[in-house]
Design a protein around this motif. Structure first.
Motif, PDB file in Angstrom:
ATOM      1  N   ILE A 199     -16.947  -2.390  11.153  1.00  0.00           N
ATOM      2  CA  ILE A 199     -15.812  -3.224  11.554  1.00  0.00           C
ATOM      3  C   ILE A 199     -16.294  -4.147  12.667  1.00  0.00           C
ATOM      4  CG2 ILE A 199     -13.484  -3.303  12.510  1.00  0.00           C
ATOM      5  CD1 ILE A 199     -13.001  -0.517  11.429  1.00  0.00           C
ATOM      6  N   PRO A 200     -16.451  -5.431  12.403  1.00  0.00           N
ATOM      7  CA  PRO A 200     -16.870  -6.370  13.459  1.00  0.00           C
ATOM      8  C   PRO A 200     -15.736  -6.621  14.453  1.00  0.00           C
ATOM      9  CG  PRO A 200     -17.276  -7.259  11.241  1.00  0.00           C
ATOM     10  CD  PRO A 200     -16.374  -6.080  11.087  1.00  0.00           C
ATOM     11  N   GLY A 202      -7.819  -5.740  15.525  1.00  0.00           N
ATOM     12  CA  GLY A 202      -7.424  -4.355  15.760  1.00  0.00           C
ATOM     13  C   GLY A 202      -7.257  -3.561  14.484  1.00  0.00           C
ATOM     14  N   PHE A 203      -7.185  -2.248  14.649  1.00  0.00           N
ATOM     15  CA  PHE A 203      -7.028  -1.343  13.506  1.00  0.00           C
ATOM     16  C   PHE A 203      -6.507  -0.003  14.024  1.00  0.00           C
ATOM     17  CE2 PHE A 203     -11.280  -1.187  15.193  1.00  0.00           C
ATOM     18  CZ  PHE A 203     -11.555   0.164  15.333  1.00  0.00           C
ATOM     19  N   PRO A 204      -5.933   0.819  13.148  1.00  0.00           N
ATOM     20  CA  PRO A 204      -5.423   2.129  13.585  1.00  0.00           C
ATOM     21  C   PRO A 204      -6.536   2.994  14.179  1.00  0.00           C
ATOM     22  CG  PRO A 204      -4.614   1.595  11.393  1.00  0.00           C
ATOM     23  CD  PRO A 204      -5.657   0.574  11.723  1.00  0.00           C
ATOM     24  N   ASP A 243      -7.673   5.546   5.556  1.00  0.00           N
ATOM     25  CA  ASP A 243      -7.577   4.615   4.426  1.00  0.00           C
ATOM     26  C   ASP A 243      -7.291   3.200   4.934  1.00  0.00           C
ATOM     27  OD1 ASP A 243      -8.008   6.661   2.632  1.00  0.00           O
ATOM     28  OD2 ASP A 243      -5.889   6.916   2.113  1.00  0.00           O
ATOM     29  N   LEU A 244      -6.411   3.077   5.929  1.00  0.00           N
ATOM     30  CA  LEU A 244      -6.100   1.768   6.503  1.00  0.00           C
ATOM     31  C   LEU A 244      -7.307   1.181   7.226  1.00  0.00           C
ATOM     32  CD1 LEU A 244      -2.511   2.445   7.903  1.00  0.00           C
ATOM     33  CD2 LEU A 244      -3.110   0.982   5.956  1.00  0.00           C
ATOM     34  N   GLN A 304     -16.347   5.908  14.074  1.00  0.00           N
ATOM     35  CA  GLN A 304     -17.017   5.894  15.385  1.00  0.00           C
ATOM     36  C   GLN A 304     -16.828   4.519  16.007  1.00  0.00           C
ATOM     37  OE1 GLN A 304     -18.341   9.790  14.782  1.00  0.00           O
ATOM     38  NE2 GLN A 304     -18.445   8.569  16.633  1.00  0.00           N
ATOM     39  N   THR A 305     -16.321   4.507  17.225  1.00  0.00           N
ATOM     40  CA  THR A 305     -16.031   3.228  17.869  1.00  0.00           C
ATOM     41  C   THR A 305     -16.857   2.969  19.124  1.00  0.00           C
ATOM     42  OG1 THR A 305     -14.191   4.273  19.050  1.00  0.00           O
ATOM     43  CG2 THR A 305     -13.673   3.148  16.988  1.00  0.00           C
ATOM     44  N   THR A 306     -17.464   3.984  19.695  1.00  0.00           N
ATOM     45  CA  THR A 306     -18.238   3.765  20.917  1.00  0.00           C
ATOM     46  C   THR A 306     -19.684   4.257  20.822  1.00  0.00           C
ATOM     47  OG1 THR A 306     -17.360   5.835  21.832  1.00  0.00           O
ATOM     48  CG2 THR A 306     -16.237   3.800  22.442  1.00  0.00           C
TER      49      THR A 306
END
Length: 284
Positions: A209-210, A215-217, A261-262, A117-119
């Motif tokens: 993830i701070p 960045g990340f996939p 996984d990444l 979840q990013t937002t």
């Protein structure tokens, strides 16, 4: 039995796997129908997820297709009639979008849920006020009854985490989602406190993830990967402006697993994540 106009996702997957077995055997729908003693329309309706068949017929079809995967055959046999046996979500059928019911169904049958979840925060941990604030932002604006039905459904979904046989859950949450104040600061603070409490459950792992981790996939995406008891029936759900999207092709699933996984490699540990959430809650 009359075909269903909107197949439940589990019944659709049931039919899809039968179609894959038939195609792998190099057999036409007409030939399969003849071997089973039925007509081509029935085979088409079964493969389209419009209705199920008996366990005996599933095993007969598997034999006709020369399937040598006994675990898959047993899984298919256990799913027979899946579209006829309702779940708790059937209470909401015809009241909320059927895609939301599909999400309930794949969560219910999963053995492990992995989310990114990013937002906004994971639906399985949202408070009533937070969920209501989110649904109030839908454009065009939903009638009050529709909002309340969606809120009630979202809260009911949480039984997969809190019930007698809770599913294992691994959630990755970006800092942006922690800092979005849906409903205002008070609602956001209560939501973060609730998230911390739920994160203490033995079946739940939450990792953050701070912004500082870069960045990340799949940055920007909201993803649910539902791991099934038989990997043939894993399903990925992603949100879109047009409604829920579902992915279940083997290559798609493999790619989503690799990406998640990444992403996990970028996230903080569960312990550090809990401390991070506490910090954000104090600053909210």
């Amino acid at each position: 039995m009359a075909p269903s106009t909107i197949p439940a996702i589990r019944l659709r997957r049931f039919g899809l796997e039968l179609r894959r077995l038939r195609e792998a055997a190099g057999m036409s729908a007409s030939a399969a129908a003849t071997a089973l003693g039925t007509d081509r329309t029935n085979i088409s309706n079964i493969e389209a997820g419009r209705y199920g068949i008996s366990e005996e017929r599933v095993r007969r079809l598997a034999a006709i297709y020369e399937c040598n995967d006994p675990q898959l055959v047993d899984t298919l046999a256990a799913m027979t009639g899946g579209g006829r046996r309702g779940g708790w979500w059937d209470e909401y059928r015809g009241k909320i979008p059927h895609g939301l019911l599909d999400i309930s169904e794949i969560e219910h049958y999963a053995v492990h849920l992995r989310t990114l979840q990013t937002t906004y925060l994971p639906g399985l941990f949202q408070t009533e006020d937070y969920a209501r604030a989110m649904f109030d932002l839908i454009v065009p604006k939903l009638p009050r009854l529709d909002v309340e039905l969606r809120v009630a459904h979202r809260l009911a979904r949480q039984s997969v985490i809190t019930g007698e046989s809770p599913v294992r859950y691994t959630g990755i949450i970006h800092e942006a989602a922690l800092r979005m104040q849906f409903g205002g600061p008070a609602v956001a603070r209560d939501q973060l406190r609730h998230l911390l409490e739920e994160g203490e459950r033995d079946n739940v792992t939450l990792r953050v993830i701070p912004f500082a981790n870069g960045g990340f996939p799949m940055a920007g995406d909201s993803i649910l990967y539902a791991v099934a008891a038989d990997r043939h029936f894993d399903t990925v759900h992603m949100d879109s402006p047009a409604g829920p999207l579902f992915f279940d092709l083997p290559t798609q699933l493999e790619n989503f697993r690799a990406r998640l996984d990444l992403v996990e490699q970028v996230a903080l540990t569960a312990e550090a994540s809990a401390d991070f959430i506490r910090t954000v809650a104090k600053e909210t």
